[in-house]
Scaffold this active site. Structure first.
Site, mmCIF file in Angstrom:
data_model
loop_
_atom_site.group_PDB
_atom_site.id
_atom_site.type_symbol
_atom_site.label_atom_id
_atom_site.label_comp_id
_atom_site.label_asym_id
_atom_site.label_seq_id
_atom_site.Cartn_x
_atom_site.Cartn_y
_atom_site.Cartn_z
ATOM 1 N N ASP A 1 -3.980 -9.390 2.567
ATOM 2 C CA ASP A 1 -2.890 -10.351 2.361
ATOM 3 C C ASP A 1 -1.870 -9.947 3.246
ATOM 4 O OD1 ASP A 1 -3.637 -10.948 -0.356
ATOM 5 O OD2 ASP A 1 -1.911 -10.903 -1.197
ATOM 6 N N ASP B 1 -7.149 -4.696 -0.567
ATOM 7 C CA ASP B 1 -6.330 -5.352 -1.296
ATOM 8 C C ASP B 1 -5.214 -6.323 -0.468
ATOM 9 O OD1 ASP B 1 -6.379 -7.689 -3.574
ATOM 10 O OD2 ASP B 1 -4.378 -6.222 -4.605
ATOM 11 N N ASP C 1 -0.001 3.270 6.087
ATOM 12 C CA ASP C 1 1.456 2.523 6.059
ATOM 13 C C ASP C 1 1.889 1.999 8.184
ATOM 14 O OD1 ASP C 1 1.606 5.623 6.800
ATOM 15 O OD2 ASP C 1 3.209 5.703 6.145
ATOM 16 N N LYS D 1 -4.596 7.139 3.015
ATOM 17 C CA LYS D 1 -3.140 8.318 3.140
ATOM 18 C C LYS D 1 -3.805 9.487 2.932
ATOM 19 C CE LYS D 1 1.069 8.266 3.107
ATOM 20 N NZ LYS D 1 2.019 7.506 4.017
ATOM 21 N N TYR E 1 -8.246 0.819 -8.904
ATOM 22 C CA TYR E 1 -8.890 -0.300 -10.298
ATOM 23 C C TYR E 1 -9.374 -0.303 -11.488
ATOM 24 C CZ TYR E 1 -7.308 -3.900 -6.904
ATOM 25 O OH TYR E 1 -6.159 -4.922 -5.955
HETATM 26 C C1 IPM Z 1 -8.428 -10.811 -4.128
HETATM 27 C C2 IPM Z 1 -7.008 -10.624 -6.297
HETATM 28 C C3 IPM Z 1 -8.052 -9.451 -7.485
HETATM 29 C C4 IPM Z 1 -7.919 -8.003 -6.909
HETATM 30 C C5 IPM Z 1 -6.751 -9.669 -8.307
HETATM 31 C C6 IPM Z 1 -7.348 -10.993 -8.824
HETATM 32 C C7 IPM Z 1 -7.692 -8.839 -9.310
HETATM 33 O O1 IPM Z 1 -6.270 -10.108 -5.841
HETATM 34 O O2 IPM Z 1 -9.377 -10.724 -5.217
HETATM 35 O O3 IPM Z 1 -8.115 -9.705 -3.665
HETATM 36 O O4 IPM Z 1 -6.789 -6.926 -6.895
HETATM 37 O O5 IPM Z 1 -8.763 -7.406 -6.245
HETATM 38 MN MN MN Z 2 -5.587 -9.651 -3.538
#
Ligand code: IPM
Ligand code: MN
Length: 353
Positions: A247, A243, A219, A186, A141
């Site tokens: 999700d 990240d 993975d 990884k 990042y």
């Molecule tokens: C999160 C979001 C952010 C990230 C984006 C909006 C930059 O996806 O907080 O998980 O990737 O960290």
């Molecule tokens: Mn995110």
């Protein structure tokens, strides 16, 4: 107590969920006799539109003098064209770097009442209680980027001290739970991951010899999160893997709208944001799920203000509201009644006495 909280609604549904966050803090202040002051500032696309910057100087100054920062979401199609020179997300990354909040804590808890809202079979969800500790201010990042017409580079760098400090945060959390840590990397491909694994192993051996630690490739971790999520306890991983995995993990909880996060550094000023994004498709409709934001406010009370009793009360109010059947659309059963953002928020804060 008195506290100053910077509120950064940002873009999309950010304003709607931040409204819910502020209302819950106001209710906590009323019930427990605190005084919270709010400083609302611009970030992301809203900052670009008003000032040309996704992280305006005024926002930076306000965050720096606050006890905590609450953020809704950043981003949206308006600012995301392929050639956009300035992006809303740069504002969020600059904020994380400025506050030096290197440890992003993302708890994944499943409320039994929401097992039906998850695409995963209910029997897999029993006893799922995970904390993902995501490294937040390093890795790909923040590495150098470059682009020519036909090639592009994103550099991923990790330094020993960055790995040591995030491992300590995760190990402390794990020591207070099942004494079990899972480090995700990884290492079969990436040099940064091999450093990560070495530093993790030596830091734990020196400082947390009692802790059981398993190293898993990312993975395989993605697969196990679906197949046997209850086997995880504390997961620690680098920025981008964290990240992606959170999700994925949010689907265990039924909706991204449920999950909170706390980003912490060496000072008490933390950054609190739900893990969901700006959801442009539902922005302005008043139907966003406020639970992730309100649960983030609970983390703010606990970690930045030291108000454990208030934090627990707020978490219980969310749980009770869900148990009583109040649902925004994202977590409603088929054909079940749905509440708006403000109805759900009112239902939660009414349960705080
Ligand atoms: C999160 C979001 C952010 C990230 C984006 C909006 C930059 O996806 O907080 O998980 O990737 O960290
Ligand atoms: Mn995110």
């Amino acid at each position: 107590m008195e506290a100053l909280i910077t509120v950064l609604p940002g873009d999309g549904i950010g304003a709607e969920v931040c409204g819910a966050g502020v209302q819950s803090l106001e209710r906590i202040a009323e019930v427990y006799g605190h005084h919270f002051k709010f400083s609302e500032q611009l970030i992301g696309g809203a900052g670009i539109d008003a000032t040309g910057s996704p992280f305006p100087d005024e926002t930076r100054a306000s965050c720096k003098e606050s006890n905590a920062v609450m953020l809704g979401a950043v981003g949206g199609p308006k600012w995301s064209g392929p050639n956009a020179a300035i992006r809303p997300e740069q504002g969020l990354l600059a904020l994380r770097a400025e506050l030096e909040v290197f440890a992003n804590i993302r708890p994944v808890q499943i409320l039994d009442e929401l097992a039906d809202a998850s695409p995963i079979k209910a029997d897999r969800l029993r006893n799922v209680d995970i904390i993902v500790v995501r490294e937040l201010t390093g890795g790909i990042y923040f590495g150098e980027k470059s682009r020519t017409k036909d090639s592009a580079t994103d550099l991923c760098t990790y330094h020993r001290y960055e790995i040591e400090r995030i491992i300590r945060v995760a190990a402390k959390l794990a020591s207070a739970r099942r004494n079990k840590l899972c480090s995700v990397d990884k290492a079969n491909v990436l040099e940064t991951s091999r450093l990560w694994r070495d530093v993790t192993t030596s830091t734990l051996a020196n400082e947390f010899p009692e802790l059981e630690c398993e190293h898993i490739l990312v993975d395989a971790a993605a697969m196990h999160l679906i197949n046997q999520p209850a086997a995880f306890d504390v997961i620690v991983t680098e920025n981008m893997f964290g990240d992606i995995l959170t999700d994925e993990a949010s689907m265990l909880a039924g909706s991204m709208g449920m999950l909170p996060s706390a980003s912490l550094g060496d000072t008490s000023c933390g950054l609190y944001e739900p893990i969901h994004g700006s959801a442009p498709d539902i922005a302005g409709k008043g139907i966003a799920n406020p639970c992730g934001m309100i649960a983030s406010v609970a983390l703010l009370l606990r970690h930045s203000l030291g108000l454990e009793e208030e934090a627990t009360a707020l978490e219980q109010a969310i749980h009770q509201t869900i148990a009583d059947g109040v649902r925004t659309a994202d977590i409603a059963a088929n054909n079940g009644a749905t509440s708006t953002t403000s109805e759900m928020t009112s239902a939660i804060i009414q349960r705080l006495q």
